[in-house]
Every structure is written in C-alpha cells, then in structure tokens.
Write a protein that holds these residues in place. Structure first.
Motif, PDB file in Angstrom:
ATOM      1  N   ILE A   1       0.733  -1.090   0.005  1.00  0.00           N
ATOM      2  CA  ILE A   1       0.053   0.104  -0.008  1.00  0.00           C
ATOM      3  C   ILE A   1       0.840   1.333   0.022  1.00  0.00           C
ATOM      4  O   ILE A   1       0.676   2.245  -0.791  1.00  0.00           O
ATOM      5  CB  ILE A   1      -1.081   0.238   1.110  1.00  0.00           C
ATOM      6  N   THR A   2       1.838   1.521   1.046  1.00  0.00           N
ATOM      7  CA  THR A   2       2.751   2.441   0.886  1.00  0.00           C
ATOM      8  C   THR A   2       3.621   2.636  -0.253  1.00  0.00           C
ATOM      9  O   THR A   2       3.601   3.719  -1.005  1.00  0.00           O
ATOM     10  CB  THR A   2       3.655   2.203   2.225  1.00  0.00           C
ATOM     11  N   LEU A   3       3.948   1.644  -0.945  1.00  0.00           N
ATOM     12  CA  LEU A   3       4.718   1.592  -2.354  1.00  0.00           C
ATOM     13  C   LEU A   3       3.615   2.170  -3.355  1.00  0.00           C
ATOM     14  O   LEU A   3       4.143   3.210  -4.076  1.00  0.00           O
ATOM     15  CB  LEU A   3       5.199   0.253  -2.732  1.00  0.00           C
ATOM     16  N   MET A   4       2.496   1.774  -3.564  1.00  0.00           N
ATOM     17  CA  MET A   4       1.703   2.228  -4.531  1.00  0.00           C
ATOM     18  C   MET A   4       1.250   3.692  -4.450  1.00  0.00           C
ATOM     19  O   MET A   4       1.340   4.294  -5.327  1.00  0.00           O
ATOM     20  CB  MET A   4       0.588   1.327  -4.475  1.00  0.00           C
ATOM     21  N   ILE A   5       0.965   3.955  -2.993  1.00  0.00           N
ATOM     22  CA  ILE A   5       0.640   5.498  -2.893  1.00  0.00           C
ATOM     23  C   ILE A   5       1.887   6.152  -3.177  1.00  0.00           C
ATOM     24  O   ILE A   5       1.704   7.440  -3.596  1.00  0.00           O
ATOM     25  CB  ILE A   5       0.264   5.654  -1.454  1.00  0.00           C
ATOM     26  N   SER A   6       3.038   5.930  -2.698  1.00  0.00           N
ATOM     27  CA  SER A   6       4.140   6.688  -2.968  1.00  0.00           C
ATOM     28  C   SER A   6       4.545   6.842  -4.511  1.00  0.00           C
ATOM     29  O   SER A   6       4.753   7.880  -4.923  1.00  0.00           O
ATOM     30  CB  SER A   6       5.458   6.055  -2.295  1.00  0.00           C
ATOM     31  N   VAL A   7       4.606   5.837  -5.162  1.00  0.00           N
ATOM     32  CA  VAL A   7       4.686   5.752  -6.919  1.00  0.00           C
ATOM     33  C   VAL A   7       3.594   6.688  -7.197  1.00  0.00           C
ATOM     34  O   VAL A   7       4.134   7.752  -8.100  1.00  0.00           O
ATOM     35  CB  VAL A   7       4.464   4.436  -7.255  1.00  0.00           C
ATOM     36  N   PHE A   8       2.236   6.660  -6.809  1.00  0.00           N
ATOM     37  CA  PHE A   8       1.392   7.761  -7.432  1.00  0.00           C
ATOM     38  C   PHE A   8       1.736   9.034  -7.194  1.00  0.00           C
ATOM     39  O   PHE A   8       1.878   9.973  -8.254  1.00  0.00           O
ATOM     40  CB  PHE A   8      -0.026   7.373  -6.930  1.00  0.00           C
ATOM     41  N   PHE A   9       1.910   9.481  -5.973  1.00  0.00           N
ATOM     42  CA  PHE A   9       2.298  10.963  -5.847  1.00  0.00           C
ATOM     43  C   PHE A   9       3.414  11.421  -6.100  1.00  0.00           C
ATOM     44  O   PHE A   9       3.640  12.475  -6.570  1.00  0.00           O
ATOM     45  CB  PHE A   9       1.849  11.289  -4.306  1.00  0.00           C
ATOM     46  N   SER A  10       4.503  10.633  -6.224  1.00  0.00           N
ATOM     47  CA  SER A  10       5.782  11.068  -6.772  1.00  0.00           C
ATOM     48  C   SER A  10       5.725  11.272  -8.023  1.00  0.00           C
ATOM     49  O   SER A  10       6.455  12.296  -8.493  1.00  0.00           O
ATOM     50  CB  SER A  10       6.909   9.731  -6.417  1.00  0.00           C
ATOM     51  N   ILE A  11       5.207  10.567  -8.867  1.00  0.00           N
ATOM     52  CA  ILE A  11       5.093  10.720 -10.229  1.00  0.00           C
ATOM     53  C   ILE A  11       3.888  12.002 -10.651  1.00  0.00           C
ATOM     54  O   ILE A  11       4.258  13.067 -11.357  1.00  0.00           O
ATOM     55  CB  ILE A  11       4.389   9.624 -11.158  1.00  0.00           C
ATOM     56  N   LEU A  12       3.012  12.238  -9.974  1.00  0.00           N
ATOM     57  CA  LEU A  12       1.953  13.237 -10.161  1.00  0.00           C
ATOM     58  C   LEU A  12       2.503  14.450  -9.696  1.00  0.00           C
ATOM     59  O   LEU A  12       2.154  15.625 -10.370  1.00  0.00           O
ATOM     60  CB  LEU A  12       0.740  12.913  -9.251  1.00  0.00           C
ATOM     61  N   LEU A  13       3.290  14.676  -8.563  1.00  0.00           N
ATOM     62  CA  LEU A  13       3.593  15.816  -8.117  1.00  0.00           C
ATOM     63  C   LEU A  13       5.254  16.128  -8.737  1.00  0.00           C
ATOM     64  O   LEU A  13       5.391  17.277  -8.852  1.00  0.00           O
ATOM     65  CB  LEU A  13       3.733  15.987  -6.523  1.00  0.00           C
ATOM     66  N   GLY A  14       5.917  15.129  -9.074  1.00  0.00           N
ATOM     67  CA  GLY A  14       7.239  15.205  -9.286  1.00  0.00           C
ATOM     68  C   GLY A  14       7.520  15.502 -10.585  1.00  0.00           C
ATOM     69  O   GLY A  14       8.519  16.446 -11.290  1.00  0.00           O
ATOM     70  N   ALA A  15       6.805  14.634 -11.547  1.00  0.00           N
ATOM     71  CA  ALA A  15       7.078  14.907 -12.940  1.00  0.00           C
ATOM     72  C   ALA A  15       6.938  16.209 -13.654  1.00  0.00           C
ATOM     73  O   ALA A  15       7.843  16.547 -14.428  1.00  0.00           O
ATOM     74  CB  ALA A  15       6.160  13.869 -13.616  1.00  0.00           C
TER      75      ALA A  15
END
Length: 400
Positions: free
Chosen positions: A280-294
């Motif tokens: 759960i932590t991995l998936m949420i982290s991946v989502f927000f890292s790309i959404l906010l970081g890209a």
C-alpha cells in the motif's frame, strides 16, 4: 495492539483523497469566480486522459511540439505506472468515482438488496464490454469526435458537481450518467468499474503484466472463500494461481484468507511475498511521486507563438478557430489602435476545462497587447483554439 484492517485503511485513504478533491475543486471554483487569487490545481489538471490527448496530438497534428509534462499527463503516467507495478490500485484506493460506488454499494449491503444481484451478475462474463468501449472512444478521438464521449464522462461530471444547479443544462448527460452509476451500484457493486470504465480497461491491460501479483499458494483448495466479498466479483481460475487483471487490489482476499499458514492468498514479487502495508505504501508513494514530481522535473509551460501586433484599425472584428470540441467564435473590440475587449460569442468546449481558459487568456492578451500567452495546463487545445480565434479576428484589423 490491534492491527488496523485493510478494509478500514482503504476507507480512510478513500475519504482523505475524496475530501482533498472536494477542497481542491472548491478553491478552484472560488478562483474562477474571482473571490480568491490562487488555486491548488485546475480541473483540467485532474483529467486522467491528458496523456492520451498529447499522444493523439503528436500522432495527428504535424505542428504539435512536445512542451513538457503537464499535471494531467503526469496523472495518466502515474496511473499506468501503478498498473504495471501493482495492478489496478488506482481503481481500488484512489479513484473518487470508485469511492462513491463503494459508498452506494455499502448502502445496498446494509439494505440487503445487492447480494442476490451480485450473485447473478457473477455468473455472467460482462467485463469484456469496457474493452470495445475503450476502442470506440480512442477511434472517435482520432477522427475528431472525442468531445462526444467527454459529455458522457462521470469523472468530468463529478469534478463539476458543485455547480450542478447552474450547469445542469450544459452537463445534464454527464450528471445523469454519474447518478445512474451510483444508483445501479446500490444493487451491483462497482458496476461501472467492472463493465464500462475505459480507464479501468487501460489499467487491466497493463495489470496483466504487473510486477506485483495477488496469488494463492500451490496447495490452495480453490474454495474461493477469500473472494466471497470481492468488490468486483472475481474468482480464482482453476488453471492459474494469480487473480485476474480485473482485480482492483482492494486486498479483501489477502485479508480474508485464513485457512492455514500453508494455504494463503498473498501479494507476490516473483517467489517473494510482500507485506500488505508495504504494498500500500509503495503504490501510494509511486502515484504521488509521479503526479507531483514529473511536472516539476520535466514540466515546461506551453505557450502560443509570440505574434507582434501590427497597427490596428478601430472597430469590432469576429474570428473563429477549432478548439477541442468545435469552433470557438470570438469578438474583438479595437479602440485607439488597442485591444480593449475580447468576448467569446459561441463555443462547444467542455465545462470545467474551458472556464479558466476563457477567464485568463483574453485578460492576458488585453494586458500585454500581444498574442504571447501561456496555455492553460490540462486545456491546451482549448487554449490554442481561443488564441487562434482571437488572432483571426485581429488580422482583420490590420492596416493594409
């Protein structure tokens, strides 16, 4: 200390994300109304099909130049990357339309009116419907009819729900689709996700090659008791240990399988097992890292061509150009050789996507007295269409 159940964790995440969405949309609406001078995100930034729009423009428009990753494109990328890594997690944990369906399904379970419907629907293989629907939408978009399906979008309707009273006539089809989905979900859990959602279809396709999979152990008796409460009515296949790519990763099956230590349903990375909360932590982290970081790393603000205005004749001039959904017709008023007023006379653009464009671009053009203005993220086609329409009107005012 008693562990928090997956079910409760998912509900908490869904509530937090939905509440954040409400806050973002509320602030954006106040921004559009001119009551505040800031926003967190535009409604266009929350368009999950932004990546397809860019890909479509790149393939069909020879003049298209890639100008960086916008927030809506980042959202598309985040959803696809999550599906490749860990399946349809977005559907089960983040999607607000999915959260609303879970809520109405919960109402149905409390009223004890959805169990029989779900049992009957499990016997029918209807999940394939969303794939030809996805193909139809993509082909329609390629041939210039994407706006027709945009009118049906429950996602777009949800983002504009706060204005339903004032925008009912303009968006009534989308609102009715959203209301219909929620009503049917009282009887059939996650009906839209299971049978109609084109975004779900895209995720299922990528989920079929996902790195992290939910599997049962080799000694499993295939009793399928762990899937009795599956949100999308899945069953383990007799010829595979892995759950179907249609799985929305609610993790109820992982939580419910308690036959023995040897017989388990688990999240697997190859032969290794991943703990539920690590997943759960991995998936949420991946989502927000790309959404906010890209967009921060690769985002380049798109702008129209810098066109220096020639001396202009006074008068009122009309121009038109194609936006996302059709012609945008504008009227430009020139006085003392300057642009003093720009009015949008007619258009067919989508509510929620055009509001900011129509508010900001004319004002910027008047203030700068030139056609070099930034396109609005998530509404690039509408931005360019409006600017070209204004340019066409202004060209009629050139002194010859």
């Amino acid at each position: 200390m008693k562990k928090i159940k997956i079910k409760n964790s998912r509900t908490i995440v869904q509530i937090l994300i939905f509440a954040s969405l409400v806050g973002i949309v509320t602030i954006y609406n106040l921004y559009i109304e001119g009551k505040i001078d800031f926003k967190i995100l535009s409604i266009g930034d929350m368009n999950p099909y932004g990546g397809w729009s860019v890909l479509h423009s790149f393939a069909t428009d020879s003049s298209h130049v890639f100008e960086g990753i916008s927030r809506s494109v980042a959202l598309t990328i985040a959803i696809i990357v999550m599906a490749i890594i860990g399946g349809r997690f977005f559907c089960g944990w983040i999607c607000p339309v999915g959260a609303l369906q879970d809520f109405t399904s919960w109402i149905g379970s409390k009223l004890k009116i959805n169990n029989n419907c779900d049992m009957k629907i499990k016997r029918m293989s209807l999940s394939f419907i969303k794939y030809p629907l996805l193909l139809l939408i993509l082909l329609s978009s390629i041939f210039g009819y994407g706006s027709v399906f945009a009118e049906l979008s429950p996602w777009r309707a949800l983002l504009n729900l706060h204005n339903m009273g004032s925008t009912w006539e303009e968006m009534k089809i989308g609102f009715m689709v959203l209301i219909g989905i929620l009503v049917v979900s009282v009887f059939i859990s996650r009906m839209f996700c299971r049978y109609l959602c084109p975004l779900g279809a895209v995720q299922s396709l990528f989920s079929s090659i996902s790195i992290l999979n939910i599997k049962h152990s080799n000694v499993c008796t295939s009793c399928n008791k762990c899937l009795d409460t599956c949100s999308v009515g899945l069953q383990f296949s007799s010829d595979s240990t892995a759950v179907s790519p249609e799985c929305i990763r609610c993790l109820k099956c992982v939580e419910n399988c308690k036959v023995s230590k040897e017989i388990r349903t688990s999240i697997n990375f190859g032969k290794a097992k991943l703990k539920k909360y690590a997943y759960i932590t991995l998936m949420i982290s991946v989502f927000f890292s790309i959404l906010l970081g890209a967009p921060k790393v690769l985002g380049i603000q798109a702008s129209t061509e810098d066109i220096l205005l020639k001396p202009l004749r006074d008068g009122i001039y009309e121009g038109e150009a194609k936006g996302f959904a059709g012609k945008i017709i504008t009227e430009v008023r020139i006085s003392d050789g300057k642009i003093i007023e720009i009015e949008i006379i007619d258009h067919s653009e989508s509510k929620g996507w055009y509001d900011e464009v129509f508010m900001i671009l004319p004002r910027e053009i008047i203030n700068r007295q030139r056609l070099s203005v930034d396109a609005i993220s998530g509404a690039t086609k509408t931005s360019r269409g409006l600017t070209q329409s204004i340019e066409n009107a202004i060209r009629k005012a050139y002194d010859k």
